[in-house]
Motif scaffolding. Structure first.
Motif, PDB file in Angstrom:
ATOM      1  N   GLN A   1       0.829  -1.199   0.000  1.00  0.00           N
ATOM      2  CA  GLN A   1       0.000   0.000   0.000  1.00  0.00           C
ATOM      3  C   GLN A   1       0.867   1.253   0.000  1.00  0.00           C
ATOM      4  OE1 GLN A   1      -2.624  -0.205   3.381  1.00  0.00           O
ATOM      5  NE2 GLN A   1      -3.741  -1.981   2.618  1.00  0.00           N
TER       6      GLN A   1
ATOM      7  N   GLN B   1      -1.559   4.193  -2.176  1.00  0.00           N
ATOM      8  CA  GLN B   1      -2.999   4.178  -1.948  1.00  0.00           C
ATOM      9  C   GLN B   1      -3.370   2.949  -1.126  1.00  0.00           C
ATOM     10  OE1 GLN B   1      -4.038   3.891  -6.311  1.00  0.00           O
ATOM     11  NE2 GLN B   1      -5.417   2.268  -5.593  1.00  0.00           N
ATOM     12  N   GLN B   2      -4.443   3.100  -0.338  1.00  0.00           N
ATOM     13  CA  GLN B   2      -4.813   2.023   0.577  1.00  0.00           C
ATOM     14  C   GLN B   2      -5.470   0.846  -0.134  1.00  0.00           C
ATOM     15  OE1 GLN B   2      -7.101   3.677   3.826  1.00  0.00           O
ATOM     16  NE2 GLN B   2      -5.245   4.057   5.015  1.00  0.00           N
TER      17      GLN B   2
ATOM     18  N   ASN C   1       0.792   8.469  -8.078  1.00  0.00           N
ATOM     19  CA  ASN C   1      -0.184   8.862  -7.050  1.00  0.00           C
ATOM     20  C   ASN C   1       0.321  10.036  -6.217  1.00  0.00           C
ATOM     21  OD1 ASN C   1      -2.410   7.216  -7.495  1.00  0.00           O
ATOM     22  ND2 ASN C   1      -1.537   5.498  -6.361  1.00  0.00           N
TER      23      ASN C   1
ATOM     24  N   ILE D   1      -8.900  14.337  -3.418  1.00  0.00           N
ATOM     25  CA  ILE D   1      -7.764  13.492  -3.050  1.00  0.00           C
ATOM     26  C   ILE D   1      -7.474  13.662  -1.566  1.00  0.00           C
ATOM     27  CG2 ILE D   1      -5.337  12.951  -3.453  1.00  0.00           C
ATOM     28  CD1 ILE D   1      -7.140  12.295  -5.797  1.00  0.00           C
TER      29      ILE D   1
ATOM     30  N   ARG E   1      -5.461  11.873   1.831  1.00  0.00           N
ATOM     31  CA  ARG E   1      -4.388  10.943   2.157  1.00  0.00           C
ATOM     32  C   ARG E   1      -4.348  10.635   3.648  1.00  0.00           C
ATOM     33  NH1 ARG E   1      -1.990  13.793  -2.206  1.00  0.00           N
ATOM     34  NH2 ARG E   1      -1.128  12.374  -3.794  1.00  0.00           N
TER      35      ARG E   1
ATOM     36  N   CYS F   1      -0.949   7.674   1.971  1.00  0.00           N
ATOM     37  CA  CYS F   1      -1.681   6.835   1.016  1.00  0.00           C
ATOM     38  C   CYS F   1      -3.038   7.449   0.702  1.00  0.00           C
ATOM     39  CB  CYS F   1      -1.887   5.427   1.585  1.00  0.00           C
ATOM     40  SG  CYS F   1      -0.367   4.481   1.768  1.00  0.00           S
ATOM     41  N   ILE F   2      -3.390   7.472  -0.572  1.00  0.00           N
ATOM     42  CA  ILE F   2      -4.699   7.983  -0.972  1.00  0.00           C
ATOM     43  C   ILE F   2      -5.781   7.043  -0.452  1.00  0.00           C
ATOM     44  CG2 ILE F   2      -6.204   8.446  -2.944  1.00  0.00           C
ATOM     45  CD1 ILE F   2      -3.742   9.280  -4.520  1.00  0.00           C
ATOM     46  N   VAL F   3      -6.804   7.624   0.147  1.00  0.00           N
ATOM     47  CA  VAL F   3      -7.914   6.832   0.671  1.00  0.00           C
ATOM     48  C   VAL F   3      -9.176   7.154  -0.123  1.00  0.00           C
ATOM     49  CG1 VAL F   3      -6.951   6.674   2.995  1.00  0.00           C
ATOM     50  CG2 VAL F   3      -8.446   8.595   2.415  1.00  0.00           C
ATOM     51  N   ASN F   4     -10.052   6.183  -0.201  1.00  0.00           N
ATOM     52  CA  ASN F   4     -11.309   6.356  -0.923  1.00  0.00           C
ATOM     53  C   ASN F   4     -12.309   7.087  -0.035  1.00  0.00           C
ATOM     54  OD1 ASN F   4     -13.404   6.139  -2.767  1.00  0.00           O
ATOM     55  ND2 ASN F   4     -14.019   4.103  -2.069  1.00  0.00           N
TER      56      ASN F   4
END
Length: 206
Positions: free
Chosen positions: A83, A88-89, A108, A116, A118, A122-125
Protein backbone atom coordinates in the motif's frame (compact mmCIF):
# COMPACT_ATOMS: atom_id res chain seq x y z
CA UNK A 1 13.01 -3.18 -20.29
CA UNK A 2 16.02 -4.36 -18.29
CA UNK A 3 15.78 -6.52 -15.19
CA UNK A 4 19.47 -7.00 -14.57
CA UNK A 5 19.97 -3.95 -12.39
CA UNK A 6 16.58 -4.05 -10.66
CA UNK A 7 15.38 -0.86 -12.32
CA UNK A 8 13.22 -2.56 -14.97
CA UNK A 9 13.93 0.31 -17.34
CA UNK A 10 12.10 2.78 -15.10
CA UNK A 11 13.73 5.89 -13.71
CA UNK A 12 14.25 5.97 -9.97
CA UNK A 13 11.19 7.58 -8.31
CA UNK A 14 11.73 11.18 -7.31
CA UNK A 15 10.68 12.88 -4.12
CA UNK A 16 7.05 13.81 -3.59
CA UNK A 17 6.11 17.27 -4.85
CA UNK A 18 5.77 20.07 -2.35
CA UNK A 19 2.39 21.26 -1.21
CA UNK A 20 0.12 21.32 1.83
CA UNK A 21 -1.33 17.90 1.08
CA UNK A 22 2.11 16.36 0.99
CA UNK A 23 3.47 17.78 4.25
CA UNK A 24 4.66 14.86 6.39
CA UNK A 25 2.78 14.88 9.68
CA UNK A 26 3.56 13.02 12.90
CA UNK A 27 1.23 10.16 11.97
CA UNK A 28 2.63 9.80 8.46
CA UNK A 29 4.92 6.93 7.59
CA UNK A 30 8.09 7.56 5.61
CA UNK A 31 7.58 7.85 1.87
CA UNK A 32 9.03 5.13 -0.33
CA UNK A 33 8.87 7.23 -3.49
CA UNK A 34 12.13 8.88 -2.52
CA UNK A 35 13.49 5.61 -1.11
CA UNK A 36 13.27 6.48 2.58
CA UNK A 37 12.41 3.60 4.89
CA UNK A 38 9.27 2.50 6.67
CA UNK A 39 9.55 0.83 10.11
CA UNK A 40 10.59 -2.81 9.90
CA UNK A 41 11.80 -2.67 6.28
CA UNK A 42 15.26 -2.12 4.88
CA UNK A 43 15.93 -0.57 1.49
CA UNK A 44 17.05 -3.99 0.26
CA UNK A 45 13.83 -5.65 1.42
CA UNK A 46 11.72 -2.96 -0.27
CA UNK A 47 13.49 -3.59 -3.57
CA UNK A 48 13.05 -7.36 -3.18
CA UNK A 49 9.31 -6.87 -2.58
CA UNK A 50 9.18 -4.56 -5.61
CA UNK A 51 10.68 -7.29 -7.79
CA UNK A 52 8.51 -10.00 -6.21
CA UNK A 53 5.33 -8.04 -6.98
CA UNK A 54 6.49 -7.66 -10.55
CA UNK A 55 7.25 -11.37 -10.85
CA UNK A 56 4.20 -12.84 -9.09
CA UNK A 57 1.64 -10.05 -9.33
CA UNK A 58 0.08 -7.77 -6.73
CA UNK A 59 -1.60 -9.75 -3.95
CA UNK A 60 -0.06 -13.14 -4.70
CA UNK A 61 1.37 -13.32 -1.19
CA UNK A 62 1.66 -17.12 -0.93
CA UNK A 63 3.85 -17.27 -4.03
CA UNK A 64 6.13 -14.63 -2.51
CA UNK A 65 6.30 -16.56 0.76
CA UNK A 66 6.97 -19.83 -1.06
CA UNK A 67 9.81 -18.17 -3.00
CA UNK A 68 11.55 -17.49 0.36
CA UNK A 69 12.81 -14.15 -0.94
CA UNK A 70 11.53 -12.31 2.16
CA UNK A 71 11.92 -14.71 5.09
CA UNK A 72 10.11 -13.64 8.22
CA UNK A 73 7.73 -11.24 6.47
CA UNK A 74 4.02 -11.89 7.02
CA UNK A 75 1.18 -11.37 4.54
CA UNK A 76 -0.06 -8.41 6.61
CA UNK A 77 3.39 -6.77 6.53
CA UNK A 78 3.75 -7.25 2.78
CA UNK A 79 0.24 -5.98 2.13
CA UNK A 80 0.80 -2.84 4.21
CA UNK A 81 4.16 -2.21 2.57
CA UNK A 82 2.59 -2.65 -0.87
CA UNK A 83 0.00 0.00 0.00
CA UNK A 84 2.80 2.40 0.89
CA UNK A 85 4.61 1.62 -2.35
CA UNK A 86 1.46 2.10 -4.44
CA UNK A 87 0.59 5.26 -2.52
CA UNK A 88 -3.00 4.18 -1.95
CA UNK A 89 -4.81 2.02 0.58
CA UNK A 90 -6.96 0.03 -1.84
CA UNK A 91 -5.00 -2.52 -3.86
CA UNK A 92 -7.98 -4.36 -5.40
CA UNK A 93 -7.70 -2.56 -8.75
CA UNK A 94 -4.13 -3.90 -9.13
CA UNK A 95 -4.84 -7.44 -7.97
CA UNK A 96 -2.82 -10.02 -9.90
CA UNK A 97 -1.09 -7.45 -12.12
CA UNK A 98 2.64 -7.63 -12.80
CA UNK A 99 3.43 -3.95 -12.27
CA UNK A 100 6.09 -1.76 -10.69
CA UNK A 101 4.42 -0.62 -7.46
CA UNK A 102 6.82 2.30 -7.01
CA UNK A 103 5.97 3.61 -10.48
CA UNK A 104 2.30 3.76 -9.45
CA UNK A 105 3.34 5.36 -6.15
CA UNK A 106 5.17 8.14 -7.94
CA UNK A 107 2.10 8.81 -10.11
CA UNK A 108 -0.18 8.86 -7.05
CA UNK A 109 2.19 11.22 -5.22
CA UNK A 110 1.52 13.86 -7.89
CA UNK A 111 -2.27 13.59 -7.79
CA UNK A 112 -3.88 16.74 -6.40
CA UNK A 113 -7.42 18.02 -5.99
CA UNK A 114 -10.25 18.46 -3.50
CA UNK A 115 -11.25 14.80 -3.89
CA UNK A 116 -7.76 13.49 -3.05
CA UNK A 117 -7.43 12.63 0.63
CA UNK A 118 -4.39 10.94 2.16
CA UNK A 119 -3.70 9.01 5.33
CA UNK A 120 -0.12 7.96 6.12
CA UNK A 121 0.83 9.22 2.64
CA UNK A 122 -1.68 6.84 1.02
CA UNK A 123 -4.70 7.98 -0.97
CA UNK A 124 -7.91 6.83 0.67
CA UNK A 125 -11.31 6.36 -0.92
CA UNK A 126 -13.66 9.07 0.34
CA UNK A 127 -16.50 8.31 -2.05
CA UNK A 128 -18.88 5.40 -2.29
CA UNK A 129 -17.62 1.84 -2.47
CA UNK A 130 -16.73 0.78 -6.00
CA UNK A 131 -18.71 -2.02 -7.58
CA UNK A 132 -16.96 -5.17 -8.78
CA UNK A 133 -17.47 -3.99 -12.33
CA UNK A 134 -15.84 -0.62 -11.60
CA UNK A 135 -12.88 -2.29 -9.88
CA UNK A 136 -12.43 -4.66 -12.83
CA UNK A 137 -12.61 -1.78 -15.29
CA UNK A 138 -9.82 -0.01 -13.43
CA UNK A 139 -7.80 -3.21 -13.21
CA UNK A 140 -8.01 -3.79 -16.95
CA UNK A 141 -7.04 -0.17 -17.62
CA UNK A 142 -4.00 -0.56 -15.36
CA UNK A 143 -3.14 -3.85 -17.04
CA UNK A 144 -3.14 -2.22 -20.45
CA UNK A 145 -1.14 0.80 -19.32
CA UNK A 146 1.33 -0.45 -16.70
CA UNK A 147 1.73 -4.24 -16.74
CA UNK A 148 5.09 -5.57 -17.91
CA UNK A 149 5.21 -8.41 -20.41
CA UNK A 150 5.49 -12.05 -19.37
CA UNK A 151 8.86 -12.17 -21.10
CA UNK A 152 10.12 -9.56 -18.62
CA UNK A 153 8.57 -10.71 -15.33
CA UNK A 154 9.26 -14.39 -15.93
CA UNK A 155 13.01 -13.65 -16.08
CA UNK A 156 13.16 -11.74 -12.81
CA UNK A 157 15.48 -13.43 -10.32
CA UNK A 158 14.74 -13.12 -6.63
CA UNK A 159 17.29 -13.57 -3.84
CA UNK A 160 16.98 -16.72 -1.80
CA UNK A 161 18.93 -17.05 1.43
CA UNK A 162 20.93 -20.25 1.74
CA UNK A 163 19.59 -20.81 5.21
CA UNK A 164 16.58 -18.68 6.25
CA UNK A 165 16.80 -20.05 9.79
CA UNK A 166 20.19 -18.37 10.22
CA UNK A 167 18.68 -15.09 9.05
CA UNK A 168 15.81 -15.42 11.51
CA UNK A 169 18.28 -16.20 14.28
CA UNK A 170 20.20 -13.05 13.37
CA UNK A 171 16.97 -11.06 13.62
CA UNK A 172 16.35 -12.53 17.08
CA UNK A 173 19.87 -11.56 18.17
CA UNK A 174 19.32 -8.02 16.90
CA UNK A 175 16.05 -7.84 18.84
CA UNK A 176 17.73 -9.11 21.99
CA UNK A 177 20.46 -6.50 21.57
CA UNK A 178 17.85 -3.75 21.30
CA UNK A 179 16.11 -5.07 24.42
CA UNK A 180 19.43 -5.00 26.30
CA UNK A 181 20.07 -1.42 25.19
CA UNK A 182 16.57 -0.44 26.35
CA UNK A 183 17.10 -2.06 29.77
CA UNK A 184 20.44 -0.28 30.11
CA UNK A 185 18.84 3.05 29.27
CA UNK A 186 16.07 2.46 31.80
CA UNK A 187 18.65 1.61 34.48
CA UNK A 188 20.60 4.79 33.76
CA UNK A 189 17.44 6.90 33.90
CA UNK A 190 16.45 5.27 37.19
CA UNK A 191 19.90 5.97 38.65
CA UNK A 192 19.67 9.62 37.61
CA UNK A 193 16.20 9.95 39.15
CA UNK A 194 17.38 8.39 42.42
CA UNK A 195 20.37 10.72 42.52
CA UNK A 196 18.13 13.72 41.92
CA UNK A 197 15.70 12.60 44.64
CA UNK A 198 18.54 12.40 47.17
CA UNK A 199 19.86 15.83 46.22
CA UNK A 200 16.40 17.35 46.13
CA UNK A 201 16.68 18.26 42.46
CA UNK A 202 13.75 17.62 40.20
CA UNK A 203 14.33 17.28 36.46
CA UNK A 204 11.55 18.53 34.18
CA UNK A 205 9.91 15.71 32.25
CA UNK A 206 9.78 16.18 28.50
Amino acid sequence: MSVANGSFGIEAPRSMPTGQRNVVRSNDSASLWNCTLSPGWTQEEVQVLRKALLKFGIGNWMKIIESECLPGKTIAQMNLQTQRMLGQQSTAEFNGLHIDALQIGEINSKRQGPDIKRKNNCIVNTGGKLTREQVEQRRMAHKSKYEVSADVWSRIDLPKPENPFLLLEKKREELQSLKSELEDLRARMSAIEQKDSHSGTKRPRE
